[in-house]
Design a protein around this motif. Structure first.
Motif, PDB file in Angstrom:
ATOM      1  N   ALA A 316       0.849  -1.199   0.000  1.00 23.86           N
ATOM      2  CA  ALA A 316       0.000   0.000   0.000  1.00 23.86           C
ATOM      3  C   ALA A 316       0.878   1.239   0.000  1.00 23.86           C
ATOM      4  O   ALA A 316       1.945   1.269   0.621  1.00 23.86           O
ATOM      5  CB  ALA A 316      -0.925   0.008   1.214  1.00 23.86           C
ATOM      6  N   LEU A 317       0.424   2.236  -0.738  1.00 24.95           N
ATOM      7  CA  LEU A 317       1.018   3.573  -0.692  1.00 24.95           C
ATOM      8  C   LEU A 317       0.013   4.486  -0.010  1.00 24.95           C
ATOM      9  O   LEU A 317      -1.128   4.603  -0.459  1.00 24.95           O
ATOM     10  CB  LEU A 317       1.292   4.082  -2.106  1.00 24.95           C
ATOM     11  N   VAL A 318       0.431   5.118   1.086  1.00 22.56           N
ATOM     12  CA  VAL A 318      -0.466   5.993   1.829  1.00 22.56           C
ATOM     13  C   VAL A 318       0.099   7.408   1.719  1.00 22.56           C
ATOM     14  O   VAL A 318       1.163   7.713   2.268  1.00 22.56           O
ATOM     15  CB  VAL A 318      -0.570   5.563   3.309  1.00 22.56           C
ATOM     16  N   ILE A 319      -0.609   8.247   0.985  1.00 25.97           N
ATOM     17  CA  ILE A 319      -0.137   9.606   0.719  1.00 25.97           C
ATOM     18  C   ILE A 319      -0.975  10.595   1.520  1.00 25.97           C
ATOM     19  O   ILE A 319      -2.216  10.539   1.506  1.00 25.97           O
ATOM     20  CB  ILE A 319      -0.244   9.941  -0.784  1.00 25.97           C
ATOM     21  N   SER A 352     -13.979   4.586  -4.824  1.00 26.75           N
ATOM     22  CA  SER A 352     -13.783   5.937  -5.319  1.00 26.75           C
ATOM     23  C   SER A 352     -12.782   6.678  -4.444  1.00 26.75           C
ATOM     24  O   SER A 352     -12.847   6.628  -3.212  1.00 26.75           O
ATOM     25  CB  SER A 352     -15.123   6.682  -5.331  1.00 26.75           C
ATOM     26  N   GLY A 353     -11.834   7.365  -5.081  1.00 27.97           N
ATOM     27  CA  GLY A 353     -10.815   8.099  -4.341  1.00 27.97           C
ATOM     28  C   GLY A 353      -9.618   7.253  -3.949  1.00 27.97           C
ATOM     29  O   GLY A 353      -8.710   7.737  -3.269  1.00 27.97           O
ATOM     30  N   GLU A 354      -9.607   5.976  -4.377  1.00 29.60           N
ATOM     31  CA  GLU A 354      -8.473   5.091  -4.144  1.00 29.60           C
ATOM     32  C   GLU A 354      -8.105   4.441  -5.473  1.00 29.60           C
ATOM     33  O   GLU A 354      -8.865   4.485  -6.438  1.00 29.60           O
ATOM     34  CB  GLU A 354      -8.817   4.021  -3.098  1.00 29.60           C
ATOM     35  N   TRP A 355      -6.934   3.816  -5.511  1.00 25.57           N
ATOM     36  CA  TRP A 355      -6.457   3.203  -6.744  1.00 25.57           C
ATOM     37  C   TRP A 355      -5.768   1.882  -6.391  1.00 25.57           C
ATOM     38  O   TRP A 355      -5.193   1.735  -5.317  1.00 25.57           O
ATOM     39  CB  TRP A 355      -5.456   4.114  -7.454  1.00 25.57           C
ATOM     40  N   ARG A 356      -5.837   0.933  -7.316  1.00 30.51           N
ATOM     41  CA  ARG A 356      -5.138  -0.341  -7.115  1.00 30.51           C
ATOM     42  C   ARG A 356      -4.501  -0.758  -8.429  1.00 30.51           C
ATOM     43  O   ARG A 356      -5.161  -0.843  -9.455  1.00 30.51           O
ATOM     44  CB  ARG A 356      -6.092  -1.428  -6.621  1.00 30.51           C
ATOM     45  N   VAL A 369       3.253  -7.631  -7.968  1.00 29.42           N
ATOM     46  CA  VAL A 369       3.006  -6.903  -6.732  1.00 29.42           C
ATOM     47  C   VAL A 369       1.723  -6.093  -6.896  1.00 29.42           C
ATOM     48  O   VAL A 369       1.578  -5.334  -7.863  1.00 29.42           O
ATOM     49  CB  VAL A 369       4.171  -5.960  -6.394  1.00 29.42           C
ATOM     50  N   THR A 370       0.781  -6.277  -5.992  1.00 29.13           N
ATOM     51  CA  THR A 370      -0.449  -5.486  -5.974  1.00 29.13           C
ATOM     52  C   THR A 370      -0.239  -4.302  -5.036  1.00 29.13           C
ATOM     53  O   THR A 370       0.090  -4.480  -3.863  1.00 29.13           O
ATOM     54  CB  THR A 370      -1.641  -6.328  -5.494  1.00 29.13           C
ATOM     55  N   VAL A 371      -0.426  -3.105  -5.554  1.00 29.81           N
ATOM     56  CA  VAL A 371      -0.221  -1.886  -4.770  1.00 29.81           C
ATOM     57  C   VAL A 371      -1.535  -1.117  -4.693  1.00 29.81           C
ATOM     58  O   VAL A 371      -2.077  -0.701  -5.722  1.00 29.81           O
ATOM     59  CB  VAL A 371       0.876  -0.994  -5.389  1.00 29.81           C
ATOM     60  N   HIS A 372      -2.030  -0.940  -3.477  1.00 33.85           N
ATOM     61  CA  HIS A 372      -3.244  -0.145  -3.265  1.00 33.85           C
ATOM     62  C   HIS A 372      -2.818   1.242  -2.793  1.00 33.85           C
ATOM     63  O   HIS A 372      -1.996   1.372  -1.883  1.00 33.85           O
ATOM     64  CB  HIS A 372      -4.133  -0.800  -2.212  1.00 33.85           C
ATOM     65  N   VAL A 373      -3.377   2.269  -3.414  1.00 34.21           N
ATOM     66  CA  VAL A 373      -2.953   3.641  -3.147  1.00 34.21           C
ATOM     67  C   VAL A 373      -4.078   4.410  -2.454  1.00 34.21           C
ATOM     68  O   VAL A 373      -5.208   4.448  -2.946  1.00 34.21           O
ATOM     69  CB  VAL A 373      -2.551   4.367  -4.451  1.00 34.21           C
ATOM     70  N   PHE A 374      -3.742   5.007  -1.313  1.00 36.30           N
ATOM     71  CA  PHE A 374      -4.645   5.904  -0.599  1.00 36.30           C
ATOM     72  C   PHE A 374      -4.087   7.321  -0.691  1.00 36.30           C
ATOM     73  O   PHE A 374      -2.869   7.522  -0.716  1.00 36.30           O
ATOM     74  CB  PHE A 374      -4.730   5.544   0.886  1.00 36.30           C
ATOM     75  N   MET A 375      -4.977   8.297  -0.682  1.00 38.51           N
ATOM     76  CA  MET A 375      -4.556   9.691  -0.534  1.00 38.51           C
ATOM     77  C   MET A 375      -5.536  10.368   0.413  1.00 38.51           C
ATOM     78  O   MET A 375      -6.740  10.414   0.163  1.00 38.51           O
ATOM     79  CB  MET A 375      -4.510  10.418  -1.877  1.00 38.51           C
ATOM     80  N   PHE A 376      -4.991  10.871   1.520  1.00 41.55           N
ATOM     81  CA  PHE A 376      -5.815  11.525   2.536  1.00 41.55           C
ATOM     82  C   PHE A 376      -5.492  13.013   2.571  1.00 41.55           C
ATOM     83  O   PHE A 376      -4.327  13.409   2.498  1.00 41.55           O
ATOM     84  CB  PHE A 376      -5.572  10.888   3.905  1.00 41.55           C
TER      85      PHE A 376
END
Length: 389
Positions: A316-319, A352-356, A369-376
């Motif tokens: 996971a990428l947490v931005i 919605s608002g996230e990406w994988r 590699v599965t990468v789930h991306v969050f942006m807060f």
């Protein structure tokens, strides 16, 4: 296909490869690119009522021959196949598969009018269009059900191979949920060339454990819940940097899961923010970063991929955005920043608002590699900074 390909390659990649190989591209006639040639010719008019035949053998008259060239796309073998729907009048043309050209020749005597010649061509083209359309209907139904059939076949084949070898390609990481901890209520949110298969070692594939899908989604729910609470009180975190935000996120994970999540642990080429490991290898890795633009986001992804050593690993990428007022504009930069990186394979569905996304491992193309991306969004306007809620 080699047995090891079924064990070393993800099901999604196998399906993608086989669908591209076995799907059929329907014929398309590019009439707007047509061209024509014309020449004088000797026309056989034997048996025509308008030409008297006073001798035995063929009767020849002066005339014209027109040759029309129509470029086409699609599988050239389809020209040889008759669809389920067909007419008694078969199309007449020559197929040049090498140049992808359909060649129609029309000839008549010099006494024929231009209208007669055009009517003959229009009739031929209308018949050809009908056959192309009938084929396209059949191919649409075939291509639509192909991914499902291939996925079922691939999954069955993989199970057979795993059973034969007496191994399981995926063992669950023992993430134990603490007794009495409630489930999070999910937030209601609204939710696309044949790629060559990666090479696998000639010596065979050793199955490796990986975090299971349920545990991965549970961790993502925790991160989503924690990030939403951060966004609810952004002033609280205005003075907290990257490390502090990471520690806070880490505490949320460790409240739910016992013991496995650690922060800022040296691993391979660098340090990772949050990891869950088994047998000294990282099965889940999360990288927490403050937003600093597309370039930094791409570099963070490369850093994250550098930590991972397992096939089919989850990450996971947490931005956290603390510096840009236009958050929607910032979100729009995520997809182009990551889908253009080396090793990008595909995008998966996400809330919605996230990406994988799925990427190839930097050190082994057979690993994914599965990468789930969050942006807060933790941005606080200067005129509100320091004010109590």
């Amino acid at each position: 296909m080699r047995r090891d390909h079924f064990l070393a390659t993800s099901i999604d990649t196998l399906v993608e490869h086989l669908v591209a190989e076995y799907s059929v591209t329907p014929l398309t006639l590019h009439e707007e690119q047509r061209s024509m040639d014309r020449e004088e010719a000797q026309i056989d008019v034997t048996g025509r009522f308008d030409y008297a035949q006073a001798h035995s053998g063929p009767t020849i008259a002066k005339g014209f021959r027109f040759t029309f060239f129509y470029p086409f796309s699609g599988d050239a073998n389809l020209w040889k196949l008759r669809p389920n729907t067909w007419s008694t009048v078969l199309p007449s043309a020559e197929v040049d598969a090498r140049r992808s050209l359909l060649i129609i020749r029309i000839e008549n005597t010099s006494s024929a009018s231009p209208e007669q010649l055009k009517q003959t061509l229009d009739s031929q083209l209308s018949n050809i269009r009908n056959y192309i359309g009938w084929q396209a209907q059949m191919l649409s139904a075939f291509n639509e059900q192909l991914p499902r059939q291939i996925r079922e076949s691939v999954e069955t084949r993989r199970k057979e191979l795993e059973k034969l070898d007496g191994v399981s390609a995926v063992f669950d990481i023992p993430l134990v949920k603490k007794p009495g901890m409630p489930d999070f209520k999910p937030i209601e949110m609204a939710k696309k060339v044949s790629r060559p298969l990666p090479r696998v070692p000639a010596t065979g594939v050793k199955p490796e454990p990986a975090i299971n899908a349920e545990a991965f989604e549970e961790i993502l729910r925790i991160i989503r819940h924690a990030g939403a609470s951060f966004e609810g009180t952004p002033q609280t975190y205005a003075a907290i940097g990257e490390e502090g935000l990471r520690d806070n996120m880490l505490s949320h994970i460790n409240v739910i899961f016992e013991g496995k999540a650690t922060g800022e642990t040296f691993r391979k080429y660098g340090k990772t923010d949050i990891r869950i490991e088994e047998e000294s290898r990282s099965a889940f890795v999360a990288e927490c970063k403050l937003w600093g633009g597309q370039k930094l986001l791409g570099e963070t992804l490369d850093q994250l991929l550098g930590y991972l050593t397992w096939r089919d690993c989850k990450a996971a990428l947490v931005i956290f955005n603390k510096s840009v007022a236009g958050f929607s504009g910032t979100q729009e930069q995520v997809r182009p920043a990551l889908t253009t990186r080396p090793g990008y394979l595909r995008e998966l569905s996400a809330p919605s608002g996230e990406w994988r996304f799925v990427f190839q491992s930097k050190e082994d193309p057979s690993r994914e590699v599965t990468v789930h991306v969050f942006m807060f969004n933790l941005y606080v306007a200067p005129d509100r900074a320091g004010k109590k809620r």
